[in-house]
Every structure is written in C-alpha cells, then in structure tokens.
Design a protein around this motif. Structure first.
Motif, PDB file in Angstrom:
ATOM      1  N   PHE A   1     -16.221  53.367  54.502  1.00 59.77           N
ATOM      2  CA  PHE A   1     -14.904  53.530  53.879  1.00 59.77           C
ATOM      3  C   PHE A   1     -15.037  54.105  52.473  1.00 59.77           C
ATOM      4  O   PHE A   1     -14.230  54.956  52.064  1.00 59.77           O
TER       5      PHE A   1
ATOM      6  N   ARG B   1     -13.223  57.441  51.945  1.00 64.72           N
ATOM      7  CA  ARG B   1     -11.934  57.271  51.279  1.00 64.72           C
ATOM      8  C   ARG B   1     -12.049  57.047  49.773  1.00 64.72           C
ATOM      9  O   ARG B   1     -11.054  57.140  49.062  1.00 64.72           O
TER      10      ARG B   1
ATOM     11  N   LEU C   1     -13.320  58.281  60.132  1.00 58.46           N
ATOM     12  CA  LEU C   1     -12.351  58.080  59.048  1.00 58.46           C
ATOM     13  C   LEU C   1     -11.926  59.409  58.439  1.00 58.46           C
ATOM     14  O   LEU C   1     -10.755  59.614  58.111  1.00 58.46           O
ATOM     15  N   THR C   2     -12.884  60.321  58.295  1.00 56.19           N
ATOM     16  CA  THR C   2     -12.547  61.637  57.743  1.00 56.19           C
ATOM     17  C   THR C   2     -11.655  62.416  58.701  1.00 56.19           C
ATOM     18  O   THR C   2     -10.710  63.098  58.286  1.00 56.19           O
TER      19      THR C   2
ATOM     20  N   THR D   1      -5.604  60.157  56.275  1.00 59.37           N
ATOM     21  CA  THR D   1      -4.930  59.000  55.681  1.00 59.37           C
ATOM     22  C   THR D   1      -3.417  59.022  55.895  1.00 59.37           C
ATOM     23  O   THR D   1      -2.707  58.217  55.288  1.00 59.37           O
TER      24      THR D   1
ATOM     25  N   THR E   1      -5.446  51.234  60.869  1.00 65.30           N
ATOM     26  CA  THR E   1      -6.785  51.818  60.785  1.00 65.30           C
ATOM     27  C   THR E   1      -7.703  51.315  61.890  1.00 65.30           C
ATOM     28  O   THR E   1      -8.399  52.107  62.536  1.00 65.30           O
TER      29      THR E   1
END
Length: 280
Positions: free
Chosen positions: A68, A72, A151-152, A156, A177
């Motif tokens: 993370f 992020r 995550l990328t 978001t 998430t």
C-alpha cells in the motif's frame, strides 16, 4: 516449439520427480512410512511448519502494508521510491546462502548484537529466530510484488468515491479495497508458504543443521543424502514434491478466479461505495 517445451519439462521436471517417487518406494511402503515417522522427520516437519506459519503471518501483514505504501503513498522524490523498490527486490538478486551469511555476520555469537541478545537469553543464530529471519528475507518480495501491481491497476477512483460519500478509512478498505485485492493477497500468501517450506540455502547457514533441534525438512533431506540414506531422503522429498504440486493447483485455481472476477469486483466496489452512504 510446443513439443520442445514438453520434452524439456519432461527431462528437467517429470523424470527427476519420477526418480524420487521410485526411490522412495524402492524398499517398500513400510520403509517409507518409517522414514517419514521417525523422530528426526517429525521434528523437521514441525520446525518447517512453525517457521512457515510465522513467516506467512509476518509477510502477510508487513508485505501488504508496504505494498500500500509503494502503490498509494506519497513520495517526495522519485529517487526515494526507486530505493524502496530496489530494497524490496533485493532478495531476488541475492543468493539465499549470502542472505544466511549476512544474518550470521550480524547476529553471530561473536558479534555485538549476538552478544547482546545472548546476555538477555535470546539466541538468534543456530536457533529458530535466525531461521525465521532468513526465511522472511528470502520470501519478503512475494507479497509486495503480488499486491502492489493490483493496487496500481485498480486506481483510487472507487476509494475516493467512498470517502467523498462519507465512508471512513476502515470501512472503505473492507468494503471497497479488499474485494479487489483479496485474490492477490491470497496468491501472495500461498507463494510465500510454498517458498518458506522449500527454502534451503539461507536456513542451512543460520541453523547449523543440528539434528532434532534446528533441522527443517529440506536440510534433513540434505543430511540423509550426505549419509547415503537415500530412501529416507527421497521419502521426505516425495512429500515436499506432492505439497508443491498441490500449491500449483491452488495457485492455478486462484488465478482463474481472480481473472474471472476482476471486472465484477471493480463494479461491485463502486456499487458498495454508493450503498454505504445511502444506508447511513
């Protein structure tokens, strides 16, 4: 090209494992069972299980947090981000034997840290803590490199929508998430478990390979092979090989589930973010 690949796999994978199976059963099932149920084998399997559980728990928590942060977190300079990525990937480029030697040089009995921990009654090298440290170092990138790209890729947008609509960080994580990264987390955990069970070089260096004290399943195979006890060595290798085959099947199942539900999870996450506020 496909035929060449199949032949290559046959030579380097299937035939050697077939030899392990044949050697394990060469003196009958009773000899194999005796080898697997001996005091040395049961202790080695127990130590392997303890190390694996600790490593999986540690990497599961710390690796997810670092993923993370890399995906992020806000970086002041690109150089800092590049350094962090290089540190995460370091175990991929360093030999496990060198990793074990580094731990030995840092926490060995004659070193400053080793002496300090020895005075307070904590033994690092040639004990379970050193084996755990070595395995953590070797397996650490697996969790990060499974979760960070996901995550990328998901971005978001959904999380920002949930936050804008009033959801807190904890609720956003579990309802938005987590459904999108849970397969990546599971994939990383399974890979970490498989790598922990099969680690040899680093553990051999830091454990001292002391029978009935610091032997894992892999180092016990090595010990049996050195002593020319090939039935016992191949019996344990057969168990580890079957475990690896099961891990591959689990990974393939998880991969198919992850690919099949990726789009569905993304759409569901946005819907849940809207539902959070509408239910308030």
């Amino acid at each position: 090209m496909i035929a060449s690949t199949v032949v290559w796999l046959l030579l380097v994978l299937i035939l050697p494992f077939s030899g392990v199976v044949t050697a394990a059963f060469s003196e009958g099932t009773a000899s194999m069972v005796n080898a697997l149920t001996s005091r040395e084998a049961t202790h080695a399997f127990t130590i392997t299980g303890i190390v694996t559980v600790i490593v999986v728990l540690f990497n599961g928590i710390v690796g997810t947090m670092l993923a993370f942060e890399l995906a992020r977190g806000k970086r002041q300079t690109k150089r800092l981000s590049a350094v962090l990525h290089a540190i995460v990937d370091l175990p991929f480029s360093v030999s496990p034997v060198i990793a074990g030697l580094m731990i030995l040089l840092i926490f060995g009995p004659s070193t400053m840290l080793g002496t300090f921990f020895g005075h307070i009654g904590v033994k690092i090298v040639f004990a379970l803590p050193g084996m755990v440290l070595a395995t953590i170092f070797v397996t650490f990138p697996l969790m990060v490199r499974e979760i960070a790209p996901v995550l990328t890729a998901i971005g978001t947008t959904a999380e920002e929508a949930a936050a804008t609509l009033g959801a807190g960080p904890v609720r956003t994580f579990w309802t938005v998430t987590w459904p999108m990264i849970r397969w990546a987390v599971g994939y990383g955990l399974v890979l970490t478990m498989a790598r922990s069970v099969g680690e040899f070089g680093a553990v051999l260096v830091v454990s001292g390979n002391i029978m009935n004290q610091t032997q894992t399943a892999t180092t016990l195979i090595y010990q049996h092979a050195v002593n020319n006890e090939m039935v016992a060595a191949n019996s344990i290798a057969f168990v580890l090989g079957m475990f690896s085959a099961c891990v591959l099947l689990v990974l393939e199942w998880m991969k198919q589930r992850k690919e099949g539900k990726k789009d569905a999870h993304r759409s569901a996450a946005v819907g849940k973010a809207i539902w959070i506020v509408s239910s308030r």
